[in-house]
Every structure is written in structure tokens, then in C-alpha cells.
Design a protein around this motif. Sequence first.
Motif, PDB file in Angstrom:
ATOM      1  N   ARG A 123       0.137  -0.873   0.284  1.00 18.01           N
ATOM      2  CA  ARG A 123       0.108   0.258  -0.307  1.00 18.01           C
ATOM      3  C   ARG A 123       0.744   1.206  -0.263  1.00 18.01           C
ATOM      4  O   ARG A 123       0.150   2.219  -0.919  1.00 18.01           O
ATOM      5  CB  ARG A 123      -1.157   0.434   0.908  1.00 18.01           C
ATOM      6  CG  ARG A 123      -2.298  -1.051   1.065  1.00 18.01           C
ATOM      7  CD  ARG A 123      -2.615  -0.739   2.216  1.00 18.01           C
ATOM      8  NE  ARG A 123      -3.611  -2.204   2.199  1.00 18.01           N
ATOM      9  CZ  ARG A 123      -3.388  -3.127   2.796  1.00 18.01           C
ATOM     10  NH1 ARG A 123      -2.663  -2.742   3.755  1.00 18.01           N
ATOM     11  NH2 ARG A 123      -4.498  -3.659   3.673  1.00 18.01           N
ATOM     12  N   ARG A 124       1.832   1.539   0.716  1.00 19.43           N
ATOM     13  CA  ARG A 124       2.994   2.787   0.522  1.00 19.43           C
ATOM     14  C   ARG A 124       3.677   2.683  -0.673  1.00 19.43           C
ATOM     15  O   ARG A 124       3.643   3.440  -1.146  1.00 19.43           O
ATOM     16  CB  ARG A 124       3.870   2.153   2.371  1.00 19.43           C
ATOM     17  CG  ARG A 124       3.420   2.565   3.446  1.00 19.43           C
ATOM     18  CD  ARG A 124       3.821   2.260   4.420  1.00 19.43           C
ATOM     19  NE  ARG A 124       4.434   1.019   5.213  1.00 19.43           N
ATOM     20  CZ  ARG A 124       5.633   0.613   4.839  1.00 19.43           C
ATOM     21  NH1 ARG A 124       6.863   1.150   4.411  1.00 19.43           N
ATOM     22  NH2 ARG A 124       5.476  -0.264   5.419  1.00 19.43           N
ATOM     23  N   THR A 125       3.721   1.822  -0.962  1.00 23.31           N
ATOM     24  CA  THR A 125       4.552   1.825  -2.034  1.00 23.31           C
ATOM     25  C   THR A 125       4.280   2.253  -3.431  1.00 23.31           C
ATOM     26  O   THR A 125       4.329   2.968  -4.164  1.00 23.31           O
ATOM     27  CB  THR A 125       5.326   0.404  -2.808  1.00 23.31           C
ATOM     28  OG1 THR A 125       6.082  -0.221  -1.181  1.00 23.31           O
ATOM     29  CG2 THR A 125       5.655   0.460  -3.689  1.00 23.31           C
ATOM     30  N   LEU A 126       3.268   1.696  -3.493  1.00 18.39           N
ATOM     31  CA  LEU A 126       1.705   1.986  -4.371  1.00 18.39           C
ATOM     32  C   LEU A 126       1.088   3.058  -4.468  1.00 18.39           C
ATOM     33  O   LEU A 126       0.172   3.507  -5.168  1.00 18.39           O
ATOM     34  CB  LEU A 126       1.244   0.969  -5.017  1.00 18.39           C
ATOM     35  CG  LEU A 126       1.869   0.041  -5.075  1.00 18.39           C
ATOM     36  CD1 LEU A 126       0.892  -1.444  -5.465  1.00 18.39           C
ATOM     37  CD2 LEU A 126       2.658  -0.342  -6.779  1.00 18.39           C
ATOM     38  N   ALA A 127       1.186   3.252  -3.234  1.00 14.11           N
ATOM     39  CA  ALA A 127       1.044   5.250  -3.342  1.00 14.11           C
ATOM     40  C   ALA A 127       0.180   6.280  -3.673  1.00 14.11           C
ATOM     41  O   ALA A 127      -0.348   6.361  -4.607  1.00 14.11           O
ATOM     42  CB  ALA A 127       0.637   5.422  -0.559  1.00 14.11           C
TER      43      ALA A 127
END
Length: 331
Positions: A263-267
Motif C-alpha cells: 500500500r505504501r509503495t503503490l500510494a
Amino acid sequence: MSEIPFVNQLGNALESAIAAPQPARRRLFRSPRRIGVLALAVLLVGATGVTVARMLADADEVASGTVACYDESNLSGNVTVLGTITGSPTAACAKVWDGGGTPPALVACTRGTGVAVIPGSGPKACDRAGLAPLPVGYDKAQAKVARLHGQIAALEARADCIPPRRLARQAQALLARSGWTGWRAVVTSNGAGPCGHILTHGGSSELTLSGALVGDTHELRVDQGPPRSLDRQLYGEHSLSVQLMDASGKQCYTVAGLQDLARRTLAATGRPVGFKLGSMPADTGIFGGRGDRYAEGCAIAVDTHPVYPEPDVVALEVEIWRKASAGAASR
């Protein structure tokens, strides 16, 4: 061009005929697409230009086909398939040489409607491998492919998302005015999504025509996919999906920990993120860090791709694998 030695001498004559038509002469030659077939065709050079046009059509097919790099001249060794390229086949294969050490002299030959690059030098090396030399006009045909690549890149750059059928119509007009007689742009069933794609990443950050030009059917294929901006974020050498996969091979994650990292990488994409959980199929193997982590019972990221849960909605799905019997991981 033919594999029959005396017929191979026709190459220069055909090039001369292109530059300055000569009185009609009767010649024998064999099409390079009919490897292993002993039929000969009697054609006229100069009077109608039919023979010259046929040879140029063959060159177009070969230049738009795949380039396969072999590490043995008998085609029995390892092979790396590069797809359609816009530069020298031998130079491209030298960069991916899989024979160990410095690549030897390489020669490009015709195999079907594509190019096979093998160790060796000169047309005789192609003959010994049961292949034909490159057809007359190959360099010009490859330059034509390179021009088409640039034109399609400019066409796709006009908008972040061009609907597939509209892109096909625009590409068809481009083919017509660029000398690709007999070729047609078609929308395929490959992929899903609201946007048309002709150029692909092909495993790197460089966009290529690989898989789009199909010489034997004379098709320029338009696939379906996400907006181009999201495509750039997800695919390529330093893409977000590659970053996520690499990270899951560097340390051990639980499923929940890897989901949080995803989730953090693809935000940065601004898209909703969902997950598909599973384990490695019995006939599949993953090497390197991710393979080691999986063997330890850790969760690893396998793929990140767009999904379309509702009309006009583009989301992301991350596929995560973990051993079904794995215990708790460290994070």
C-alpha cells in the motif's frame, strides 16, 4: 534470397533493379520464407517490378519479426528472444550474450519471418546452420520499422488514454501513409482496460514494438490496458512493481506486513490496492532472494497488475505467495 548458391547472386541484381530499372530479364529465386522447400519460381525483374516488390515485402516481414539470439551455431543451445528491435541484430545479441565471456563474431540470418543471430561470420555460417542470409533490403526495412516506432510513440503520446478502437483507426491511417501496404491495425483480446497500447515495455523501461508487428499476417496489434501514466509506474526496470518484488526478497515479511508495504509503495499511483493470496504452483520456481524467503515461509510479492472492478475504475491487485503450511514470519 535463396540458400542455393548460384541463386544468391541475384541479390545485387535486385538492388540494382530498385535503383535503375533494366530491360526485362528472366531469373530464378526462392523466397526466404520457404526454408527447406525446393520449389523455384520464375519471375520477371524490371518490366513490372513485381519481383522487387516481393523481395521488399519479405524484408518487411523479417525486419518486423523477432530477433532470437543463440549461443550455438547449430541452434541447439540457449536462446534469448528479443522481439522486434530497431538496431543491429548482432549488436543487440552481443549485449545479451549467454555463452559466457566475451561474445564471438556473430552473424544475423533469416529464420522463417524473423532473425536468428548465431556465432559465425558471413553467409556460409547461415548455410551451415540451415538458415538463409538476411533478405535483400533488410537494412532499409529495419529503418522503416524504426520510423514506424517513432511515429507510433508520437501517436500514443498525444493522450494518457486513447480507446483501443480509436487508436487502431489512427494507427491504420499511419500505416497507409507510411508505406505499409497490405498491413492492418487490429484490436486484440490481449489484456483488459480502457486504453489502447501498441508499444510495450518488453521487460525493460524502453518501449518497443515487440509483439505488435506480426509479419506473417501483416497485422499491427493494439492491446488493451490501463492509462499510459499508470503503465509507466507499474512496468519497466525501476517500476513500483519491481521495487515491491525486490523488497520482498530482501527481508522476511508476514502477509500483513507485505500488504502494508504494498500500500505504501503503490500510494503514488493514487489507485485502490487489493490482494490475491496463494502459494507457488508445483511446476513453478523462483530463484534469488524471493526464492530463499519463500523457502523460509515468508510472504513474497509475485505480480502487480491493473484490475477493473467497475466501469471507469482502475485499481491494482498485488499477488502474494506464501507456503500454505508456513508459520509466523518475522514481520
